[in-house]
Design an enzyme around this catalytic site. Structure first.
Site, PDB file in Angstrom:
ATOM      1  N   SER A 127      43.995  32.510  43.316  1.00 21.77           N
ATOM      2  CA  SER A 127      44.857  34.017  42.907  1.00 21.77           C
ATOM      3  C   SER A 127      46.191  33.491  42.546  1.00 21.77           C
ATOM      4  O   SER A 127      47.111  32.823  43.027  1.00 21.77           O
ATOM      5  CB  SER A 127      44.706  34.685  44.120  1.00 21.77           C
ATOM      6  OG  SER A 127      45.654  35.978  43.976  1.00 21.77           O
ATOM      7  N   GLU A 187      48.420  35.358  43.117  1.00 26.56           N
ATOM      8  CA  GLU A 187      49.303  35.964  44.282  1.00 26.56           C
ATOM      9  C   GLU A 187      49.949  34.525  44.777  1.00 26.56           C
ATOM     10  O   GLU A 187      51.195  34.788  45.376  1.00 26.56           O
ATOM     11  CB  GLU A 187      48.722  36.623  44.953  1.00 26.56           C
ATOM     12  CG  GLU A 187      48.240  38.049  44.773  1.00 26.56           C
ATOM     13  CD  GLU A 187      49.561  39.151  44.911  1.00 26.56           C
ATOM     14  OE1 GLU A 187      50.353  38.880  45.978  1.00 26.56           O
ATOM     15  OE2 GLU A 187      49.941  39.602  43.832  1.00 26.56           O
ATOM     16  N   TYR A 206      47.578  37.233  52.820  1.00 23.26           N
ATOM     17  CA  TYR A 206      46.613  37.087  51.713  1.00 23.26           C
ATOM     18  C   TYR A 206      46.898  35.983  50.783  1.00 23.26           C
ATOM     19  O   TYR A 206      46.334  34.703  50.797  1.00 23.26           O
ATOM     20  CB  TYR A 206      46.320  38.160  50.922  1.00 23.26           C
ATOM     21  CG  TYR A 206      45.712  38.016  49.616  1.00 23.26           C
ATOM     22  CD1 TYR A 206      44.042  37.974  49.717  1.00 23.26           C
ATOM     23  CD2 TYR A 206      46.115  37.626  48.498  1.00 23.26           C
ATOM     24  CE1 TYR A 206      43.376  37.641  48.727  1.00 23.26           C
ATOM     25  CE2 TYR A 206      45.295  37.455  47.167  1.00 23.26           C
ATOM     26  CZ  TYR A 206      43.849  37.697  47.398  1.00 23.26           C
ATOM     27  OH  TYR A 206      43.075  37.125  46.233  1.00 23.26           O
TER      28      TYR A 206
END
Ligand code: G4F
Length: 325
Positions: free
Chosen positions: A125, A127, A149
């Site tokens: 990801s 992120e 996460y």
């Protein structure tokens, strides 16, 4: 398998003639809506080439993975399983790390222990770039996770790299930037906006409450992105790839366009509610997809405007159907 990406990927693979085995988790509400059209018993099977079978298993339960992998001996494995909501990961960090981080490790261990030659796609990801150290972000940009996460995804990423180098597993990390669609979960910001715009236009809702309008994301169309996952596993050598559009837009700009699509001014309807702010935010994501373009021949096909429009249009239809308007 029953999420946004799993459903688009299942469609793609079934169309290519694959025998697809999807993993589902047990939940109290039956949650097959996104793949029902691919299942024989779901009534109406619209894609005829391959087959789709669903199995109960869970990345939190290593024994369920081993049993399933032993039975199927898959040629390709796509690990899309996650607690994928960043804000929620601050509320349930241990569960998130267990599924996203340790779950990936359990899968890699299972493949190694069983001696399978399966090619593995690991869903990374953007992120992971978090508090970005450079713009745009490429495969070489260091990670700086800003949520439980993201930290768990970074662990999974490096576990995949390590199993590739230590045990010669064929594992690819796809570092996917945000990808959206009418099948996006309703509590991610783009879908929340498209659903809200449709509800407001139809007189079903008065205001739309959001958090940080300044956050910028590189938003693409999920259907384009699952193709990149498949392409990675067709290469001679496993590698890691950034998958992105190369453009970045703010949440505010998404709102402007979404409301404009139905002839409304976003400023009349959007309210900022601090409840939706995160303890630590990722301010800007903008990917550099040049490696994927060069090596896979992949590039995003859907523009930002087209993405906003297709989501708003789909949610207008969805709201009309749901409310019998
Ligand atoms: O839509 P979001 O919740 O997605 P986020 O956090 O970027 O994560 C998504 O993309 C990642 C890829 O980069 C995936 F790995 C991850 O699993 C997930 O799919 O939030 C986008 C931005 C954030 O900056 C958030 O603070 O929108 C901002 N935002 C503003 N108001 C909001 C809201 N986000 C949500 N969910 N809800 C709001 O009301």
């Amino acid at each position: 398998m029953t999420g946004q990406d799993g459903s688009y990927l299942a469609e793609l693979l079934v169309e290519k003639g694959y025998e697809v085995h999807g993993v589902v988790r047990r939940s109290s509400s039956f949650n097959r809506g996104r793949v029902e059209h691919l299942l024989e018993f779901g009534g109406h099977k619209v894609v005829d080439s391959g087959t789709l079978h669903l199995h109960y298993a869970d990345l939190g339960d290593g024994s369920s993975l081993i049993r399933l992998l032993e039975k199927i001996e898959p040629d390709e494995i796509y690990n899309l399983a996650a607690q994928s909501h960043v804000a929620v990961s601050f509320e349930i960090p241990v569960y998130t790390a267990d599924v996203v981080g340790l779950g990936t490790l359990k899968l890699l261990e299972a493949v190694r222990d069983l001696g399978l030659n399966s090619r593995i796609y690991q869903a990374g990801s953007s992120e992971m770039f978090g508090k970005v150290v450079e713009v745009p972000q490429s495969e070489k940009t260091p990670f700086y996770p800003r949520s439980p996460y993201a930290a768990a995804k970074a662990f999974a990423h490096w576990a995949a790299v390590n199993y590739r180098e230590a045990y010669q597993l064929f594992v690819c990390n796809g570092i996917l930037f945000n990808h959206e669609s009418p099948r996006r979960g309703e509590n991610f910001v783009t879908r929340k906006i498209s659903l809200g715009v449709a509800a407001i236009k139809l007189g079903l809702q008065g205001k739309l409450q959001l958090g940080n309008l300044d956050a910028k994301r590189d938003w693409g169309y999920a259907k384009d992105y699952v193709e990149a996952m498949w392409m990675m596993l067709q290469q001679d050598q496993p590698d890691d790839y950034v998958i992105a559009t190369g453009q970045t837009w703010s949440v505010r700009e998404f709102c402007e366009r979404a409301f404009r699509r139905v002839g409304l001014n976003w400023e009349d309807y959007v309210e900022v509610n601090p409840y939706y702010m995160r303890p630590t935010e990722v301010d800007i994501l903008k990917g550099d997809p040049s490696k994927a373009q060069r090596k896979l021949g992949w590039q995003a096909k859907t523009s930002f405007d087209d993405l906003v429009n297709l989501m708003v249009d789909a949610d207008l239809e969805y709201q009309k159907r749901t409310h019998r308007l």
